[in-house]
Design a protein around this motif. Structure first.
Motif, PDB file in Angstrom:
ATOM      1  N   VAL A   1       0.849  -1.187   0.000  1.00 28.37           N
ATOM      2  CA  VAL A   1       0.000   0.000   0.000  1.00 28.37           C
ATOM      3  C   VAL A   1       0.887   1.239   0.000  1.00 28.37           C
ATOM      4  CG1 VAL A   1      -1.888   1.180   1.187  1.00 28.37           C
ATOM      5  CG2 VAL A   1      -1.582  -1.274   1.474  1.00 28.37           C
ATOM      6  N   GLY A   2       0.534   2.225  -0.831  1.00 28.40           N
ATOM      7  CA  GLY A   2       1.230   3.495  -0.793  1.00 28.40           C
ATOM      8  C   GLY A   2       0.877   4.228   0.494  1.00 28.40           C
ATOM      9  N   LEU A   3       1.837   4.995   1.029  1.00 34.12           N
ATOM     10  CA  LEU A   3       1.586   5.704   2.287  1.00 34.12           C
ATOM     11  C   LEU A   3       2.039   7.150   2.170  1.00 34.12           C
ATOM     12  CD1 LEU A   3       0.890   5.595   5.415  1.00 34.12           C
ATOM     13  CD2 LEU A   3       3.330   5.148   5.751  1.00 34.12           C
ATOM     14  N   ILE A   4       1.178   8.054   2.603  1.00 35.56           N
ATOM     15  CA  ILE A   4       1.617   9.435   2.793  1.00 35.56           C
ATOM     16  C   ILE A   4       1.559   9.684   4.280  1.00 35.56           C
ATOM     17  CG2 ILE A   4       1.063  11.862   2.423  1.00 35.56           C
ATOM     18  CD1 ILE A   4       0.127  11.185  -0.339  1.00 35.56           C
ATOM     19  N   LEU A   5       2.726   9.879   4.878  1.00 35.71           N
ATOM     20  CA  LEU A   5       2.801  10.027   6.321  1.00 35.71           C
ATOM     21  C   LEU A   5       3.085  11.485   6.666  1.00 35.71           C
ATOM     22  CD1 LEU A   5       2.881   8.620   9.113  1.00 35.71           C
ATOM     23  CD2 LEU A   5       5.353   8.463   8.799  1.00 35.71           C
ATOM     24  N   ILE A   6       2.135  12.108   7.325  1.00 36.77           N
ATOM     25  CA  ILE A   6       2.281  13.506   7.710  1.00 36.77           C
ATOM     26  C   ILE A   6       2.768  13.566   9.142  1.00 36.77           C
ATOM     27  CG2 ILE A   6       1.010  15.631   8.154  1.00 36.77           C
ATOM     28  CD1 ILE A   6      -0.929  14.736   5.882  1.00 36.77           C
ATOM     29  N   THR A   7       3.845  14.295   9.373  1.00 40.26           N
ATOM     30  CA  THR A   7       4.412  14.332  10.723  1.00 40.26           C
ATOM     31  C   THR A   7       5.350  15.526  10.833  1.00 40.26           C
ATOM     32  OG1 THR A   7       5.864  13.177  12.262  1.00 40.26           O
ATOM     33  CG2 THR A   7       6.227  12.741   9.964  1.00 40.26           C
ATOM     34  N   HIS A   8       5.689  15.936  12.060  1.00 41.82           N
ATOM     35  CA  HIS A   8       6.806  16.872  12.113  1.00 41.82           C
ATOM     36  C   HIS A   8       8.026  16.233  12.751  1.00 41.82           C
ATOM     37  CE1 HIS A   8       3.720  18.615  15.073  1.00 41.82           C
ATOM     38  NE2 HIS A   8       4.360  17.654  15.681  1.00 41.82           N
ATOM     39  N   ASP A   9       8.010  14.903  12.806  1.00 42.89           N
ATOM     40  CA  ASP A   9       9.118  14.176  13.408  1.00 42.89           C
ATOM     41  C   ASP A   9      10.006  13.594  12.304  1.00 42.89           C
ATOM     42  OD1 ASP A   9      10.804  12.434  14.693  1.00 42.89           O
ATOM     43  OD2 ASP A   9       9.278  11.754  16.120  1.00 42.89           O
ATOM     44  N   LEU A  10      11.169  14.211  12.117  1.00 40.93           N
ATOM     45  CA  LEU A  10      12.065  13.745  11.054  1.00 40.93           C
ATOM     46  C   LEU A  10      12.599  12.350  11.329  1.00 40.93           C
ATOM     47  CD1 LEU A  10      13.895  17.071  10.349  1.00 40.93           C
ATOM     48  CD2 LEU A  10      12.889  15.623   8.597  1.00 40.93           C
ATOM     49  N   GLY A  11      12.699  12.003  12.612  1.00 51.01           N
ATOM     50  CA  GLY A  11      13.157  10.660  12.965  1.00 51.01           C
ATOM     51  C   GLY A  11      12.190   9.619  12.432  1.00 51.01           C
ATOM     52  N   VAL A  12      10.904   9.849  12.634  1.00 47.55           N
ATOM     53  CA  VAL A  12       9.874   8.933  12.153  1.00 47.55           C
ATOM     54  C   VAL A  12       9.925   8.822  10.635  1.00 47.55           C
ATOM     55  CG1 VAL A  12       7.373   8.730  11.839  1.00 47.55           C
ATOM     56  CG2 VAL A  12       8.304   9.182  14.103  1.00 47.55           C
ATOM     57  N   VAL A  13      10.076   9.973   9.980  1.00 49.44           N
ATOM     58  CA  VAL A  13      10.132   9.984   8.525  1.00 49.44           C
ATOM     59  C   VAL A  13      11.285   9.113   8.022  1.00 49.44           C
ATOM     60  CG1 VAL A  13      10.784  11.462   6.593  1.00 49.44           C
ATOM     61  CG2 VAL A  13       8.930  12.122   8.119  1.00 49.44           C
ATOM     62  N   SER A  14      12.418   9.194   8.686  1.00 44.39           N
ATOM     63  CA  SER A  14      13.571   8.441   8.187  1.00 44.39           C
ATOM     64  C   SER A  14      13.368   6.943   8.372  1.00 44.39           C
ATOM     65  CB  SER A  14      14.858   8.911   8.862  1.00 44.39           C
ATOM     66  OG  SER A  14      14.873   8.485  10.201  1.00 44.39           O
ATOM     67  N   GLN A  15      12.606   6.538   9.390  1.00 47.62           N
ATOM     68  CA  GLN A  15      12.347   5.104   9.563  1.00 47.62           C
ATOM     69  C   GLN A  15      11.278   4.595   8.605  1.00 47.62           C
ATOM     70  OE1 GLN A  15      11.009   4.666  13.569  1.00 47.62           O
ATOM     71  NE2 GLN A  15      12.922   5.519  14.377  1.00 47.62           N
ATOM     72  N   MET A  16      10.313   5.448   8.332  1.00 43.63           N
ATOM     73  CA  MET A  16       9.089   4.961   7.691  1.00 43.63           C
ATOM     74  C   MET A  16       9.049   5.148   6.183  1.00 43.63           C
ATOM     75  SD  MET A  16       6.814   3.962  10.125  1.00 43.63           S
ATOM     76  CE  MET A  16       5.245   4.180   9.328  1.00 43.63           C
ATOM     77  N   THR A  17       9.755   6.145   5.644  1.00 42.26           N
ATOM     78  CA  THR A  17       9.461   6.531   4.265  1.00 42.26           C
ATOM     79  C   THR A  17      10.672   6.435   3.350  1.00 42.26           C
ATOM     80  OG1 THR A  17       9.971   8.871   4.605  1.00 42.26           O
ATOM     81  CG2 THR A  17       7.738   8.158   5.101  1.00 42.26           C
ATOM     82  N   GLU A  18      10.366   6.371   2.058  1.00 40.19           N
ATOM     83  CA  GLU A  18      11.430   6.336   1.055  1.00 40.19           C
ATOM     84  C   GLU A  18      11.711   7.721   0.510  1.00 40.19           C
ATOM     85  OE1 GLU A  18       9.964   2.100  -0.733  1.00 40.19           O
ATOM     86  OE2 GLU A  18       8.652   3.828  -0.566  1.00 40.19           O
ATOM     87  N   ARG A  19      10.640   8.525   0.405  1.00 39.62           N
ATOM     88  CA  ARG A  19      10.849   9.882  -0.075  1.00 39.62           C
ATOM     89  C   ARG A  19      10.192  10.867   0.884  1.00 39.62           C
ATOM     90  NH1 ARG A  19       9.404  12.147  -4.631  1.00 39.62           N
ATOM     91  NH2 ARG A  19       7.501  10.911  -4.803  1.00 39.62           N
ATOM     92  N   THR A  20      10.646  12.122   0.816  1.00 37.20           N
ATOM     93  CA  THR A  20      10.153  13.123   1.757  1.00 37.20           C
ATOM     94  C   THR A  20       9.894  14.446   1.046  1.00 37.20           C
ATOM     95  OG1 THR A  20      11.317  12.138   3.625  1.00 37.20           O
ATOM     96  CG2 THR A  20      10.766  14.449   3.830  1.00 37.20           C
ATOM     97  N   LEU A  21       8.797  15.103   1.454  1.00 36.85           N
ATOM     98  CA  LEU A  21       8.545  16.489   1.048  1.00 36.85           C
ATOM     99  C   LEU A  21       8.708  17.351   2.284  1.00 36.85           C
ATOM    100  CD1 LEU A  21       5.110  16.113  -0.809  1.00 36.85           C
ATOM    101  CD2 LEU A  21       7.400  15.847  -1.795  1.00 36.85           C
ATOM    102  N   VAL A  22       9.425  18.457   2.158  1.00 36.58           N
ATOM    103  CA  VAL A  22       9.499  19.409   3.257  1.00 36.58           C
ATOM    104  C   VAL A  22       8.631  20.597   2.872  1.00 36.58           C
ATOM    105  CG1 VAL A  22      11.011  20.795   4.721  1.00 36.58           C
ATOM    106  CG2 VAL A  22      11.860  18.659   3.708  1.00 36.58           C
ATOM    107  N   MET A  23       7.684  20.924   3.735  1.00 41.76           N
ATOM    108  CA  MET A  23       6.766  22.017   3.407  1.00 41.76           C
ATOM    109  C   MET A  23       7.008  23.231   4.284  1.00 41.76           C
ATOM    110  SD  MET A  23       3.116  20.265   2.510  1.00 41.76           S
ATOM    111  CE  MET A  23       2.545  21.826   1.893  1.00 41.76           C
TER     112      MET A  23
END
Ligand SMILES: Nc1ncnc2c1ncn2[C@@H]1O[C@H](COP(=O)(O)OP(=O)(O)OP(=O)(O)O)[C@@H](O)[C@H]1O
Ligand code: SF4
Ligand SMILES: [Mg+2]
Lengths: 326, 330
Positions: free
Chosen positions: B205-227
Motif C-alpha cells: 500500500v502506498g503511504l503518505i505520512l504527515i508528521t513533524h518528526d524527522l526521525g519517524v520519517v527516516s524510519q518509515m518513508t522512502e521519499r520526503t517532502l518538506v513544506m
C-alpha cells in the motif's frame, strides 16, 4: 444499574419532600379552613374548640407529619367546592390534560427533528432562514396570545376547527376518556395541542439545529466522510444520535414544564383538564385543590425527569449506569 | 506507473473579503506502494494537503487550481459520487486522535461493517468476517468481542489499531496518515508506527505520512517532502534529505533534532516562526528567518531546481554549497 436506579429514586423522593413542604406551607397560610367549614356566624369559643378538634393548634411538625402521612395514603384533603377528595377531582381531570400534553409532544417531536436537521444541514437556504426567523417570533409570543390568535383565525374567521371543549370523547377505562378515537375528538384537540406546542417547538428546533451543527463539525463526522459513507447515513446515523442525546435531557424537563403551560392553554380553549380546574380553584380559594394540584404536577415532573434520565443512561453507551450508582 | 500525481495544486481559503493561499502550486508524485513523508512545522499546510487529496476540504477551504491524478483520474474534476467511492476504498485516511475519530455511539462492528458495505455488495455477516480478519492483522486480541464494543471501552492505542484496520478494510492503494501517533502515549507510538510500516509493506500500500518528526520519517518513508508556508521547499529521497539537506529550512529542522545536539548543549531552534497565511512574506517565504538571505530573496520567489540529488526551492543553493566547502577547508 440497580444502584443507579435506587439513587435516582432517592433523589426523586427528596424533591417530592420539598414539594410537600411547599404544599403544606400554602395549606397552612392560604385561607381559613374554619370559615370554609362553618361560615362567619359561629362564636369564637366554638371556633377554638373546632380548631383543637381539627388539630389546627398542634405544632408545625405534628401538623406537617399528619399532612405528609395523609398525602402518602392518597389523601390530599377535600375540595371545598366539589366536596370530594381533592385527588379524585384531579384524577378525573388528568386524562384530558395528559392527552393535550401528548398531542403537543407528538407535534414537537414530529416537527422539531426533521426541521432541526434540515436547518443544520442547509443553514443558508431561504427556507432555513425563514424557519429560524419564525422560530424567534414563536418563542417570544406568549402561549395565550397564540391560542387566542388561532381561535380567531381558524375558528372564528374560517370556522375550520371548534374553539372550545373536548368534543366527542370515548371512554377507555377508569377516568380515562380519549380524544383520539373520533374525528370530532381529533378536530377538538388539534388547535389546543398546536398552541401548547408553539412555545416549545421553536426551542427544540433551535436546540436540535445547534447540536446538529456542532456534531457535523466533529472529527468523527469528518472521518465518516473519509470512509466514503453516504451523506444520509452520516446525517441520520452518525450525527442524529449524537445530537439527540443532550436533547433528551432537556426534553424531559420541558415536558414537565409543558404541564404547567396547560393552565393557560386549557383556560383559553375551555379544555376540561386539571389546568383549567386549577385556575378555577385559585379563583375560589379552594386551598386543598390548589395544594393537591401542585403536588400532583410536582409528582409528574419528578417522574418524567427520572424516567428520562434512565432512558438517557440506557441509550448512551458512554454512560455506565452501574458506575454512576456508586 | 505512478499511483498519484499532483500538479500545481493550489488551495485557498475564502475569507470575509479576500482569499488567502494555503497551498501554493505544489507538485509531487507517488509510485505504487511507495511511502512518502510530509514534514514541516505547524501551519506548513501538511494537513490541508492530506484533505485536499481526499477532496474533503471543509469550508471555507477549496481547491483553486491544479490536478490530482489518482489511478488515472483527476480528483479535482471528479463528481462527488465517484469521489465518495474512492474514499475509504482506494484511498483511506488515518486521523490524528483516535479518541475523537471513532463515533462514540456506534460499535466498532457497526463502524467497520458500514465502511465495507458502502463500497461492496456484502451481507452483514460477510462484512463482519472481513472485519475480524483485519482486526487480527492489527493484533487486536479476541476480535469477535471487539465488534460489540464501543470506542470508549478501548484504550487509545487499541482504537488507533482499529482505525488502521478500518483503513485496510478495502485493500486501498493509498493510505494518508496525518500524525497518527501524536495523540497517543509515548510508549506505544513506536509500536503503532512499526505496525503501519509492516502492513504497508506486506500489502504493498502506498503511504503518505504527515508528521513533524524527522526521525519517524527516516524510519518509515522512502521519499520526503518538506513544506513551508504552503509550498514544497525541498523534496527527494528521505536518506538524502536527512543526510544532506540543501534548503536552509530543512537544515534548520535537522540541526534542531535532539540527536544533533551534544549533551549539555541547547537545542538549536530556527529563530522566528511560521508566517500566518495572511502575512506570507514576498519573495522567499522563509527569508525573515533565513541566515543566508540575500536582497533578491525578498522580491523574487525561488524556482524549484534539481540540486545534489534533491529538488530544492532556494536562490542560494550554490552559495550554501561553497560555504560548506570553505567550512571544510578552514
Ligand atoms: N478553516 C480554516 N480557515 C483559515 N485558515 C485555515 C483553516 N484551516 C487551516 N488554516 C490554515 O492553513 C494553514 C495550514 O494548516 P494545516 O492544518 O495544513 O497545518 P499543518 O501543517 O497540518 O500543521 P500542524 O502540524 O499544526 O497540524 C495554517 O496556517 C492554518 O492556520
Ligand atoms: S531563497 Fe533566500 S531566503 Fe529563501 S531560503 Fe534561500 S537563501 Fe534563504
Ligand atoms: Mg496538521
Amino acid at each position: 444499574m440497580f444502584a443507579y436506579l435506587v439513587k435516582r429514586v432517592f433523589q426523586a423522593i427528596a424533591v417530592m419532600f420539598v414539594i410537600s413542604l411547599i404544599g403544606f406551607a400554602i395549606q397552612d397560610n392560604l385561607g381559613d379552613p374554619l370559615r370554609e367549614l362553618v361560615g362567619q356566624s359561629v362564636s369564637e369559643e366554638v371556633r377554638q374548640e373546632l380548631r383543637d378538634e381539627l388539630g389546627l393548634n398542634d405544632s408545625f411538625l405534628t401538623q406537617y407529619l399528619r399532612f405528609a402521612g395523609n398525602a402518602l395514603q392518597g389523601d390530599l384533603g377535600t375540595s371545598y367546592f366539589f366536596k370530594e377528595p381533592a385527588l379524585d377531582v384531579i384524577l378525573k381531570k388528568l386524562p384530558a390534560t395528559m392527552e393535550l400534553v401528548l398531542g403537543a409532544t407528538i407535534i414537537i417531536i414530529g416537527l422539531s427533528i426533521p426541521v432541526g436537521v434540515y436547518t443544520a444541514i442547509y443553514p443558508n437556504t431561504i427556507l432555513s432562514r425563514i424557519v429560524m426567523g419564525v422560530s424567534i417570533i414563536g418563542i417570544s409570543i406568549p402561549v395565550f396570545l397564540t391560542a387566542i390568535l388561532m381561535i380567531f383565525v381558524f375558528s372564528v374567521e374560517y370556522g375550520w376547527f371548534p374553539s372550545y371543549g373536548r368534543g366527542e370523547i370515548v371512554h377507555v377505562f377508569g377516568p380515562w376518556e380519549t380524544n383520539f378515537a373520533t374525528v370530532d375528538g381529533w378536530m377538538h384537540i388539534l388547535l389546543p395541542s398546536v398552541a401548547l406546542a408553539s412555545i416549545m417547538l421553536p426551542l427544540f428546533v433551535r436546540l436540535i439545529r445547534a447540536e446538529m451543527m456542532e456534531v457535523l463539525q466533529s472529527e468523527y463526522v469528518k472521518y465518516a466522510k473519509a470512509k466514503g459513507i453516504r451523506p444520509w447515513r452520516i446525517y441520520f446515523v452518525h450525527a442524529l444520535k449524537n445530537t439527540l442525546l443532550p436533547v433528551i435531557t432537556v426534553g424531559g424537563v420541558q415536558i414537565g414544564t409543558m404541564v404547567a403551560y396547560t393552565i393557560l392553554t386549557e383556560t383559553v380553549f375551555q379544555w376540561p383538564g386539571m389546568g383549567f380546574m386549577f385556575l378555577e380553584a385559585v379563583n375560589r380559594v379552594d386551598t386543598p385543590l390548589i395544594v393537591a394540584y401542585l403536588i400532583v404536577v410536582g409528582f409528574i415532573f419528578v417522574v418524567t425527569n427520572t424516567i428520562v434520565d434512565l432512558i438517557y443512561g440506557l441509550v448512551n453507551p458512554t454512560v455506565n449506569l452501574a458506575r454512576m450508582g456508586a | 506507473m505512478s499511483l498519484l500525481s499532483v500538479r500545481d495544486l493550489s488551495v485557498k481559503f475564502a475569507m470575509r473579503d479576500n482569499t488567502v493561499t494555503a497551498l501554493n502550486q505544489i507538485s509531487f508524485d507517488l509510485a505504487k506502494g511507495e511511502r512518502l513523508g510530509i514534514v514541516g512545522e505547524s501551519g506548513a499546510g501538511k494537513s490541508i494537503t492530506g484533505f485536499a487529496l481526499m477532496n474533503l476540504l471543509s469550508r471555507p477551504g477549496f481547491i483553486d487550481s491544479g490536478k490530482i491524478m489518482f489511478l488515472g483520474d483527476d480528483i479535482v474534476q471528479m463528481p462527488e459520487a465517484k469521489m465518495r467511492n474512492i474514499r475509504g476504498n482506494k484511498m483511506a485516511m488515518i486521523f490524528q486522535d483516535p479518541m475523537v475519530t471513532l463515533n462514540p455511539v456506534l460499535t466498532i462492528g457497526q463502524q467497520m461493517v458500514e465502511t465495507l458495505m458502502a463500497h461492496r455488495k456484502l451481507s452483514k455477516a460477510e462484512a463482519e468476517q472481513i472485519a475480524i480478519v483485519k482486526l487480527r492483522e492489527v493484533y487486536i486480541p479476541s476480535p469477535e468481542d471487539r465488534l460489540e464494543q464501543y470506542p470508549h471501552e478501548l484504550s487509545g492505542g487499541m482504537r488507533q489499531r482499529i482505525v488502521i484496520a478500518i483503513a485496510l478494510l478495502l485493500d486501498p492503494q493509498l493510505i494518508i496518515a496525518d500524525e497518527p501517533t501524536t495523540a497517543l502515549d509515548v510508549t506505544i507510538q513506536a509500536d503503532i508506527m512499526e505496525l503501519l510500516l509492516e502492513l504497508c509493506q506486506s500489502n504493498k500500500v502506498g503511504l503518505i505520512l504527515i508528521t513533524h518528526d524527522l526521525g519517524v520519517v527516516s524510519q518509515m518513508t522512502e521519499r520526503t517532502l518538506v513544506m513551508y508556508a504552503g509550498r514544497i521547499i525541498e523534496a527527494g529521497r528521505t536518506r538524502e534529505i536527512i543526510n544532506d539537506p540543501q534548503h536552509p529550512y530543512t537544515q534548520g529542522l535537522i540541526n534542531a533534532l535532539p540527536q544533533q545536539t551534544k549533551p549539555g548543549q541547547r537545542l538549536k531552534q530556527i529563530p522566528g516562526s511560521m508566517p500566518s497565511l495572511t502575512a506570507i512574506p514576498k519573495g522567499c517565504p522563509f527569508s525573515p528567518r533565513c541566515e543566508f538571505v540575500k536582497d533578491r530573496c525578498h522580491t523574487e520567489a525561488p524556482e524549484t531546481v534539481q540540486y545534489a540529488n534533491v529538488e530544492v526551492a532556494c536562490h542560494e543553493v550554490n552559495r550554501l554549497h561553497t560555504d560548506k566547502a570553505e567550512e571544510i577547508k578552514a
